[in-house]
Design a protein around this motif. Structure first.
Motif, PDB file in Angstrom:
ATOM      1  N   LEU A 132     -19.003  -7.492 -34.154  1.00  0.00           N
ATOM      2  CA  LEU A 132     -18.074  -7.449 -33.556  1.00  0.00           C
ATOM      3  C   LEU A 132     -16.676  -7.864 -34.056  1.00  0.00           C
ATOM      4  N   GLY A 133     -16.718  -8.133 -35.279  1.00  0.00           N
ATOM      5  CA  GLY A 133     -15.645  -8.522 -36.197  1.00  0.00           C
ATOM      6  C   GLY A 133     -15.393  -9.988 -36.208  1.00  0.00           C
ATOM      7  N   LEU A 134     -16.454 -10.649 -35.634  1.00  0.00           N
ATOM      8  CA  LEU A 134     -16.200 -12.132 -35.161  1.00  0.00           C
ATOM      9  C   LEU A 134     -16.673 -13.094 -36.336  1.00  0.00           C
ATOM     10  N   VAL A 135     -16.942 -14.372 -35.862  1.00  0.00           N
ATOM     11  CA  VAL A 135     -17.385 -15.501 -36.748  1.00  0.00           C
ATOM     12  C   VAL A 135     -18.670 -16.265 -35.810  1.00  0.00           C
ATOM     13  N   PRO A 136     -19.437 -16.789 -36.112  1.00  0.00           N
ATOM     14  CA  PRO A 136     -20.135 -17.705 -35.609  1.00  0.00           C
ATOM     15  C   PRO A 136     -19.524 -18.846 -34.870  1.00  0.00           C
ATOM     16  N   GLU A 137     -20.034 -19.416 -33.673  1.00  0.00           N
ATOM     17  CA  GLU A 137     -19.537 -20.550 -33.159  1.00  0.00           C
ATOM     18  C   GLU A 137     -20.355 -21.453 -32.719  1.00  0.00           C
ATOM     19  N   ALA A 138     -20.072 -22.451 -31.885  1.00  0.00           N
ATOM     20  CA  ALA A 138     -21.029 -23.425 -31.554  1.00  0.00           C
ATOM     21  C   ALA A 138     -21.795 -24.289 -32.666  1.00  0.00           C
ATOM     22  N   ALA A 139     -21.045 -24.346 -33.753  1.00  0.00           N
ATOM     23  CA  ALA A 139     -21.701 -24.889 -34.898  1.00  0.00           C
ATOM     24  C   ALA A 139     -22.917 -24.210 -35.397  1.00  0.00           C
ATOM     25  N   SER A 140     -23.295 -22.871 -34.988  1.00  0.00           N
ATOM     26  CA  SER A 140     -24.307 -22.195 -35.442  1.00  0.00           C
ATOM     27  C   SER A 140     -24.406 -22.129 -36.802  1.00  0.00           C
ATOM     28  N   SER A 141     -23.239 -22.009 -37.542  1.00  0.00           N
ATOM     29  CA  SER A 141     -23.028 -21.713 -39.055  1.00  0.00           C
ATOM     30  C   SER A 141     -23.523 -22.738 -39.745  1.00  0.00           C
ATOM     31  N   LEU A 142     -23.662 -24.264 -39.313  1.00  0.00           N
ATOM     32  CA  LEU A 142     -24.267 -25.208 -39.615  1.00  0.00           C
ATOM     33  C   LEU A 142     -25.798 -25.438 -39.324  1.00  0.00           C
ATOM     34  N   LEU A 143     -25.925 -25.426 -37.987  1.00  0.00           N
ATOM     35  CA  LEU A 143     -27.182 -25.793 -37.435  1.00  0.00           C
ATOM     36  C   LEU A 143     -28.343 -24.749 -37.703  1.00  0.00           C
ATOM     37  N   PHE A 144     -28.145 -23.307 -37.886  1.00  0.00           N
ATOM     38  CA  PHE A 144     -29.000 -22.660 -38.083  1.00  0.00           C
ATOM     39  C   PHE A 144     -29.543 -22.426 -39.550  1.00  0.00           C
ATOM     40  N   PRO A 145     -28.658 -22.658 -40.539  1.00  0.00           N
ATOM     41  CA  PRO A 145     -29.099 -22.798 -41.936  1.00  0.00           C
ATOM     42  C   PRO A 145     -29.848 -24.151 -42.085  1.00  0.00           C
ATOM     43  N   ARG A 146     -29.475 -25.123 -41.324  1.00  0.00           N
ATOM     44  CA  ARG A 146     -30.119 -26.313 -41.208  1.00  0.00           C
ATOM     45  C   ARG A 146     -31.503 -26.363 -40.643  1.00  0.00           C
ATOM     46  N   LEU A 147     -31.725 -25.670 -39.589  1.00  0.00           N
ATOM     47  CA  LEU A 147     -32.850 -25.586 -38.748  1.00  0.00           C
ATOM     48  C   LEU A 147     -33.943 -24.592 -39.768  1.00  0.00           C
ATOM     49  N   LEU A 148     -33.537 -23.316 -40.250  1.00  0.00           N
ATOM     50  CA  LEU A 148     -34.137 -22.022 -40.509  1.00  0.00           C
ATOM     51  C   LEU A 148     -34.093 -21.815 -42.060  1.00  0.00           C
ATOM     52  N   GLY A 149     -33.242 -22.552 -42.833  1.00  0.00           N
ATOM     53  CA  GLY A 149     -33.052 -22.196 -44.094  1.00  0.00           C
ATOM     54  C   GLY A 149     -31.942 -20.920 -44.074  1.00  0.00           C
ATOM     55  N   HIS A 150     -31.469 -21.188 -45.493  1.00  0.00           N
ATOM     56  CA  HIS A 150     -30.240 -20.165 -45.527  1.00  0.00           C
ATOM     57  C   HIS A 150     -30.665 -18.575 -45.466  1.00  0.00           C
ATOM     58  N   GLN A 151     -31.755 -18.365 -45.940  1.00  0.00           N
ATOM     59  CA  GLN A 151     -31.974 -16.865 -46.034  1.00  0.00           C
ATOM     60  C   GLN A 151     -32.227 -16.314 -44.476  1.00  0.00           C
ATOM     61  N   ARG A 152     -32.883 -16.916 -43.687  1.00  0.00           N
ATOM     62  CA  ARG A 152     -33.065 -16.795 -42.295  1.00  0.00           C
ATOM     63  C   ARG A 152     -31.794 -16.760 -41.697  1.00  0.00           C
ATOM     64  N   ALA A 153     -31.226 -17.792 -41.898  1.00  0.00           N
ATOM     65  CA  ALA A 153     -30.072 -17.795 -40.850  1.00  0.00           C
ATOM     66  C   ALA A 153     -29.037 -16.591 -41.414  1.00  0.00           C
ATOM     67  N   SER A 154     -28.973 -16.382 -42.572  1.00  0.00           N
ATOM     68  CA  SER A 154     -28.289 -15.246 -43.100  1.00  0.00           C
ATOM     69  C   SER A 154     -28.673 -13.971 -42.616  1.00  0.00           C
ATOM     70  N   ALA A 155     -29.894 -13.722 -42.288  1.00  0.00           N
ATOM     71  CA  ALA A 155     -30.436 -12.582 -41.644  1.00  0.00           C
ATOM     72  C   ALA A 155     -30.066 -12.415 -40.048  1.00  0.00           C
ATOM     73  N   LEU A 156     -30.085 -13.511 -39.696  1.00  0.00           N
ATOM     74  CA  LEU A 156     -29.465 -13.779 -38.266  1.00  0.00           C
ATOM     75  C   LEU A 156     -28.093 -13.529 -37.851  1.00  0.00           C
ATOM     76  N   LEU A 157     -27.147 -14.264 -38.921  1.00  0.00           N
ATOM     77  CA  LEU A 157     -25.648 -14.498 -38.643  1.00  0.00           C
ATOM     78  C   LEU A 157     -25.177 -13.340 -39.323  1.00  0.00           C
ATOM     79  N   LEU A 158     -25.329 -13.100 -40.584  1.00  0.00           N
ATOM     80  CA  LEU A 158     -24.783 -11.883 -41.372  1.00  0.00           C
ATOM     81  C   LEU A 158     -25.017 -10.613 -40.781  1.00  0.00           C
ATOM     82  N   LEU A 159     -26.425 -10.089 -40.700  1.00  0.00           N
ATOM     83  CA  LEU A 159     -26.940  -8.917 -40.389  1.00  0.00           C
ATOM     84  C   LEU A 159     -26.743  -8.853 -38.848  1.00  0.00           C
TER      85      LEU A 159
END
Ligand code: COA
Length: 255
Positions: A132-159
């Motif tokens: 959508l041309g946007l960036v994550p919110e709600a601190a998800s860019s901090l909390l998802f990597p913390r919970l799931l690790g960098h690679q899984r968070a990247s699949a969810l948030l980048l892809l």
């Protein structure tokens, strides 16, 4: 007119139901405000012990209303969720989510601020911010990597890859996955269990579990500043227009 957020009280539990099924519970400013007011009500009322969030129909929420994003991009860039996010992330009493179907965008990121999550088998979690041309919110860019690790968070948030209920459970993002028909009964059972516990001990324990909230608040602000900028970007304009025109967006024109 039917309320777009329906609030129901059962003993010490306040159920907050997103109720705009014809738009898959897409969130308007009024809906964010109604949720924030309900969370504040739960914290302020000593007879209320727990909040329980769910949605009407086959979708938890399709995220922010895209027509509203478009309107904000054209004028006031204040994101609709800018009051809602600090409120949900600083709630003192427990918040349970009963996820009935797809949870998109903020529908998933808000879940990082829920204490317990019950998902229906039909639940699906998607964060299509980049598309959508946007960036994550709600601190998800901090909390998802913390919970799931960098690679899984990247699949969810980048892809923007979708996460199904079973995988979300396996990855520790949701507590339980139940049949769709058992969702509300299970969620209310958990809410009643929490409501019966000593309230101060529950509040203090939540505070300890959430320790480190200052970096969450900081990340919410940092993300919101970028998010506001992105709302006015040509990339986002193309994405919003394409969604509303029911066509695929064309990002090939952008450098
Ligand atoms: N904002 C505004 N309207 C939305 C919406 C949203 N986030 N999500 C769904 N709607 C509207 C649709 O435009 C459609 O409206 P219409 O009946 O007037 O045409 C209606 O809700 C039903 O949606 P539809 O797409 O036909 O249902 P579906 O079952 O095929 O798909 C979704 C459901 C949720 C998967 C799909 O609507 C979707 O991907 N929505 C956008 C999600 C999104 O990108 N959100 C922003 C995240 S940051």
């Amino acid at each position: 007119m039917t309320a777009t957020v329906v609030i129901t009280r059962t003993d010490g539990v306040l159920e907050i139901r997103l109720n705009r099924p014809e738009k898959k519970n897409a969130l308007t400013r009024a809906m964010y405000d109604a949720m924030a007011d309900a969370f504040r009500q739960v914290d302020a009322d000593p007879t209320l012990r727990v909040a329980l969030l769910t949605g009407t129909g086959d979708t938890f929420t399709s995220g922010n209303d895209i027509a509203d994003f478009q309107a904000r991009a054209a004028g006031n860039r204040e994101a609709s969720a800018s009051r809602f996010l600090p409120t949900i992330s600083s709630m003192q009493k427990p918040l349970i989510a009963a996820v009935n179907g797809a949870a998109i965008g903020v529908g998933t990121t808000m879940l990082m601020h829920c204490d317990l999550i019950v998902a229906a088998r039909s639940a699906r979690f998607v964060m299509p911010f980049t598309s959508l041309g946007l960036v994550p919110e709600a601190a998800s860019s901090l909390l998802f990597p913390r919970l799931l690790g960098h690679q899984r968070a990247s699949a969810l948030l980048l892809l923007g890859e979708p996460l199904d209920a079973a995988t979300a459970h396996e990855w520790g993002f949701v507590n339980r996955v139940v049949d769709d028909t058992a969702l509300m009964e299970t969620a209310h059972e958990i809410a009643q269990r929490l409501a019966a516990l000593p309230p101060q001990a529950v509040r203090l324990t939540k505070r300890l579990i959430r320790h480190g909230a200052s970096d969450v608040a900081g990340r919410i602000d940092e993300e919101l500043a970028l998010f506001r900028e992105r709302l006015g970007s040509p990339e986002a304009a193309e994405a919003f227009k394409a969604f509303l025109e029911k066509r695929r967006p064309d990002f090939s024109q952008f450098a």
